[in-house]
Write a protein that holds these residues in place. Sequence first.
Motif, short mmCIF file in Angstrom:
data_model
loop_
_atom_site.label_atom_id
_atom_site.label_comp_id
_atom_site.label_asym_id
_atom_site.label_seq_id
_atom_site.Cartn_x
_atom_site.Cartn_y
_atom_site.Cartn_z
N LEU A 1 -4.39 -8.79 -0.77
CA LEU A 1 -4.36 -7.66 0.32
C LEU A 1 -6.38 -7.08 0.71
CD1 LEU A 1 -3.13 -4.59 0.96
CD2 LEU A 1 -3.62 -3.87 -1.52
N GLU B 1 -9.35 8.85 5.71
CA GLU B 1 -8.95 7.70 5.27
C GLU B 1 -9.97 6.37 6.12
OE1 GLU B 1 -4.08 7.32 6.18
OE2 GLU B 1 -4.54 8.64 7.24
N PHE C 1 -8.74 -4.37 2.56
CA PHE C 1 -8.96 -3.28 3.27
C PHE C 1 -10.08 -3.03 4.13
CE2 PHE C 1 -7.06 -1.74 -0.64
CZ PHE C 1 -5.69 -1.12 -0.33
N GLY D 1 0.85 -0.81 -0.01
CA GLY D 1 0.02 0.13 -0.18
C GLY D 1 0.54 1.01 -0.34
N SER D 2 0.71 2.35 0.97
CA SER D 2 1.37 2.91 1.15
C SER D 2 2.18 3.28 1.07
CB SER D 2 0.21 4.71 1.58
OG SER D 2 0.83 4.50 3.08
N ALA E 1 -4.91 -0.20 4.93
CA ALA E 1 -4.39 -2.28 4.26
C ALA E 1 -3.87 -3.05 4.85
CB ALA E 1 -3.84 -1.95 2.85
#
Length: 138
Positions: A70, A81, A72, A42-43, A85
């Motif tokens: 993955l 937000e 969420f 993810g980020s 993840a």
Amino acid sequence: RGNAANQSAEQKTEEGWPFPFSPDLVSTSRDGVKIVRNFGFGSNMSKDKVLSRGLIPRSSQRAVLRDWALDFNHVGFSPMEPGFATVEPKKGKEVHGVVWEFSLEDFLTLWRGEGSGKHYDTQLVDVCAGPYKCTNGQ
């Protein structure tokens, strides 16, 4: 090897080790620095994101975490937000990411920034790092 974060397992502190993740995650580099290899997804794949947290990676490699998916499913903070993840075991799936090598000090900064183990479990996993010519079991 890298470590991955998910929500599934309860963490245990080992005798004399002050963190709720295994000391097996820590190794020593050739120059004597205690290091942790962390699988970022993810980020946390973004070099800019890592640097913005004040972390200085010693190295990085693209990597695949096999038999994980993955997801969420971790509730965040609406509306900025709404979710985060996570990775969850899932036979036949894979998550692409980056294995970052951090000093133990930088890893602890990252770990604290991710909630100090309150939201994610930190555990040892096998990843396929480097060129994507890995076979199962590597």
